[in-house]
Design a protein around this motif. Sequence first.
Motif, mmCIF file in Angstrom:
data_model
loop_
_atom_site.group_PDB
_atom_site.id
_atom_site.type_symbol
_atom_site.label_atom_id
_atom_site.label_comp_id
_atom_site.label_asym_id
_atom_site.label_seq_id
_atom_site.Cartn_x
_atom_site.Cartn_y
_atom_site.Cartn_z
ATOM 1 N N ALA A 165 -16.910 -5.115 -12.326
ATOM 2 C CA ALA A 165 -17.040 -3.812 -12.993
ATOM 3 C C ALA A 165 -17.695 -3.979 -14.354
ATOM 4 C CB ALA A 165 -15.676 -3.151 -13.134
ATOM 5 N N PHE A 166 -17.324 -5.027 -15.076
ATOM 6 C CA PHE A 166 -17.917 -5.256 -16.390
ATOM 7 C C PHE A 166 -19.423 -5.476 -16.278
ATOM 8 C CE2 PHE A 166 -19.337 -7.966 -19.852
ATOM 9 C CZ PHE A 166 -19.034 -7.143 -20.923
ATOM 10 N N GLU A 167 -19.862 -6.177 -15.254
ATOM 11 C CA GLU A 167 -21.309 -6.384 -15.067
ATOM 12 C C GLU A 167 -22.025 -5.047 -14.852
ATOM 13 O OE1 GLU A 167 -23.122 -9.132 -15.585
ATOM 14 O OE2 GLU A 167 -21.195 -9.917 -16.289
ATOM 15 N N ARG A 168 -21.401 -4.140 -14.099
ATOM 16 C CA ARG A 168 -21.996 -2.808 -13.907
ATOM 17 C C ARG A 168 -22.060 -2.063 -15.237
ATOM 18 N NH1 ARG A 168 -18.441 -2.915 -9.576
ATOM 19 N NH2 ARG A 168 -17.143 -1.275 -10.463
ATOM 20 N N LEU A 169 -20.976 -2.136 -16.019
ATOM 21 C CA LEU A 169 -20.952 -1.469 -17.323
ATOM 22 C C LEU A 169 -22.017 -2.041 -18.253
ATOM 23 C CD1 LEU A 169 -17.108 -1.344 -17.977
ATOM 24 C CD2 LEU A 169 -18.593 0.604 -17.538
ATOM 25 N N ALA A 170 -22.095 -3.366 -18.290
ATOM 26 C CA ALA A 170 -23.016 -4.028 -19.206
ATOM 27 C C ALA A 170 -24.475 -3.693 -18.888
ATOM 28 C CB ALA A 170 -22.799 -5.540 -19.169
ATOM 29 N N GLY A 171 -24.762 -3.368 -17.628
ATOM 30 C CA GLY A 171 -26.125 -3.037 -17.236
ATOM 31 C C GLY A 171 -26.499 -1.579 -17.422
ATOM 32 N N ASP A 172 -25.586 -0.770 -17.926
ATOM 33 C CA ASP A 172 -25.821 0.670 -18.064
ATOM 34 C C ASP A 172 -25.838 1.029 -19.549
ATOM 35 O OD1 ASP A 172 -25.616 3.461 -18.231
ATOM 36 O OD2 ASP A 172 -24.261 3.599 -16.514
ATOM 37 N N PRO A 173 -26.972 1.487 -20.073
ATOM 38 C CA PRO A 173 -27.044 1.784 -21.509
ATOM 39 C C PRO A 173 -26.163 2.950 -21.958
ATOM 40 C CG PRO A 173 -29.033 2.521 -20.387
ATOM 41 C CD PRO A 173 -28.230 1.757 -19.376
ATOM 42 N N ASN A 174 -25.631 3.724 -21.023
ATOM 43 C CA ASN A 174 -24.744 4.832 -21.378
ATOM 44 C C ASN A 174 -23.273 4.431 -21.405
ATOM 45 O OD1 ASN A 174 -26.645 6.880 -21.841
ATOM 46 N ND2 ASN A 174 -26.929 7.130 -19.643
ATOM 47 N N GLN A 175 -22.988 3.163 -21.164
ATOM 48 C CA GLN A 175 -21.616 2.658 -21.159
ATOM 49 C C GLN A 175 -21.419 1.724 -22.347
ATOM 50 O OE1 GLN A 175 -19.425 3.823 -19.035
ATOM 51 N NE2 GLN A 175 -20.949 4.919 -17.835
ATOM 52 N N HIS A 176 -20.335 1.933 -23.068
ATOM 53 C CA HIS A 176 -20.028 1.114 -24.237
ATOM 54 C C HIS A 176 -18.574 0.667 -24.140
ATOM 55 C CE1 HIS A 176 -23.775 2.499 -26.070
ATOM 56 N NE2 HIS A 176 -23.457 3.656 -25.533
ATOM 57 N N GLN A 177 -18.366 -0.544 -23.638
ATOM 58 C CA GLN A 177 -17.027 -1.134 -23.626
ATOM 59 C C GLN A 177 -16.920 -1.952 -24.898
ATOM 60 O OE1 GLN A 177 -14.597 -0.863 -20.935
ATOM 61 N NE2 GLN A 177 -13.277 -1.564 -22.596
ATOM 62 N N VAL A 178 -15.994 -1.581 -25.761
ATOM 63 C CA VAL A 178 -15.868 -2.277 -27.040
ATOM 64 C C VAL A 178 -14.474 -2.864 -27.180
ATOM 65 C CG1 VAL A 178 -17.620 -0.843 -28.176
ATOM 66 C CG2 VAL A 178 -15.196 -0.215 -28.355
ATOM 67 N N VAL A 179 -14.390 -3.851 -28.061
ATOM 68 C CA VAL A 179 -13.104 -4.443 -28.405
ATOM 69 C C VAL A 179 -12.967 -4.442 -29.920
ATOM 70 C CG1 VAL A 179 -12.815 -5.889 -26.358
ATOM 71 C CG2 VAL A 179 -14.095 -6.783 -28.313
ATOM 72 N N ALA A 180 -11.730 -4.332 -30.354
ATOM 73 C CA ALA A 180 -11.386 -4.505 -31.769
ATOM 74 C C ALA A 180 -10.840 -5.919 -31.892
ATOM 75 C CB ALA A 180 -10.347 -3.483 -32.199
ATOM 76 N N VAL A 181 -11.377 -6.654 -32.865
ATOM 77 C CA VAL A 181 -11.020 -8.058 -33.035
ATOM 78 C C VAL A 181 -10.615 -8.291 -34.481
ATOM 79 C CG1 VAL A 181 -11.875 -10.438 -32.871
ATOM 80 C CG2 VAL A 181 -12.701 -8.698 -31.257
ATOM 81 N N ARG A 182 -9.520 -9.003 -34.643
ATOM 82 C CA ARG A 182 -9.100 -9.433 -35.984
ATOM 83 C C ARG A 182 -8.671 -10.893 -35.886
ATOM 84 N NH1 ARG A 182 -4.473 -6.734 -37.338
ATOM 85 N NH2 ARG A 182 -5.589 -4.840 -37.786
ATOM 86 N N GLY A 183 -9.201 -11.699 -36.778
ATOM 87 C CA GLY A 183 -8.838 -13.115 -36.772
ATOM 88 C C GLY A 183 -9.171 -13.803 -35.469
ATOM 89 N N GLY A 184 -10.246 -13.386 -34.813
ATOM 90 C CA GLY A 184 -10.655 -13.977 -33.550
ATOM 91 C C GLY A 184 -9.854 -13.520 -32.352
ATOM 92 N N ARG A 185 -8.938 -12.583 -32.540
ATOM 93 C CA ARG A 185 -8.044 -12.119 -31.475
ATOM 94 C C ARG A 185 -8.386 -10.689 -31.078
ATOM 95 N NH1 ARG A 185 -2.470 -10.089 -32.661
ATOM 96 N NH2 ARG A 185 -1.502 -9.847 -30.642
ATOM 97 N N VAL A 186 -8.559 -10.435 -29.777
ATOM 98 C CA VAL A 186 -8.812 -9.087 -29.267
ATOM 99 C C VAL A 186 -7.512 -8.306 -29.338
ATOM 100 C CG1 VAL A 186 -9.467 -7.728 -27.241
ATOM 101 C CG2 VAL A 186 -10.700 -9.842 -27.785
ATOM 102 N N ILE A 187 -7.531 -7.183 -30.084
ATOM 103 C CA ILE A 187 -6.298 -6.419 -30.288
ATOM 104 C C ILE A 187 -6.416 -4.959 -29.876
ATOM 105 C CG2 ILE A 187 -5.408 -7.938 -32.086
ATOM 106 C CD1 ILE A 187 -6.518 -5.935 -34.169
ATOM 107 N N GLY A 188 -7.589 -4.545 -29.409
ATOM 108 C CA GLY A 188 -7.768 -3.169 -28.964
ATOM 109 C C GLY A 188 -9.046 -3.043 -28.161
ATOM 110 N N THR A 189 -9.138 -1.970 -27.396
ATOM 111 C CA THR A 189 -10.326 -1.745 -26.576
ATOM 112 C C THR A 189 -10.469 -0.270 -26.236
ATOM 113 O OG1 THR A 189 -11.524 -2.507 -24.603
ATOM 114 C CG2 THR A 189 -9.158 -2.092 -24.351
#
Length: 150
Positions: free
Chosen positions: A42-66
Motif C-alpha cells: 500500500a505504501f508503494e501505491r501511495l508513494a507513486g501518487d502525487p496526490n497522496q501525502h503520508q507523513v510522520v512526526a519525528v522527534r529525536g529520531g523516533r516516529v511519534i505521529g502520522t
Amino acid sequence: MGDLEIRPATADDIPEIVAMLADDPLGAQRESPDDLSPYLAAFERLAGDPNQHQVVAVRGGRVIGTLQLTIVPGLSRRGATRSIVEGVRIHGDERGTGLGTRLIEWAIDESRQQGCHLVQLTSDKSRMDAHRFYERLGFSASHTGFKLQL
C-alpha cells in the motif's frame, strides 16, 4: 515541541506507523503488525501518487505521529479541490502533548498550499475525544458518513 520534524514517510517508517494504527481498541481489531507486506504494498501505491501525502512526526529520531493527506480535485463547489485527512495517530506516550494539533495544522497548511478549498475528515462514532479535538480545531460535524465493506 522542540526538535519536532514532520516529513514524508519512508518504507522504513512502516513498522512504527502500523504499530500506531494498531494501538487502540478499533485498530487492534483491524490491523496486523506481524505481517507488514500489505502495508508495504500500500505504501508503494501511495508513494507513486502525487496526490497522496503520508507523513510522520519525528522527534529525536523516533516516529511519534502520522497521518495521510489526500488531495482530491472535483467538480462540485465550483470545481473546488479538497483534501481528506485519514489515519491520524499519535504514539501513546505522546498523546496530550500538542502533537496532534501540530499534525492537523500541518495538514491544513499543506492543503492551502495545494490549492484546496476544503479540508475534511471522518472519525469513528466511538471516538468522542477525537470529535472534541477536531471541533476545537475548527472542524464541524456537518455530514453523516457511510461505509460499505467490500
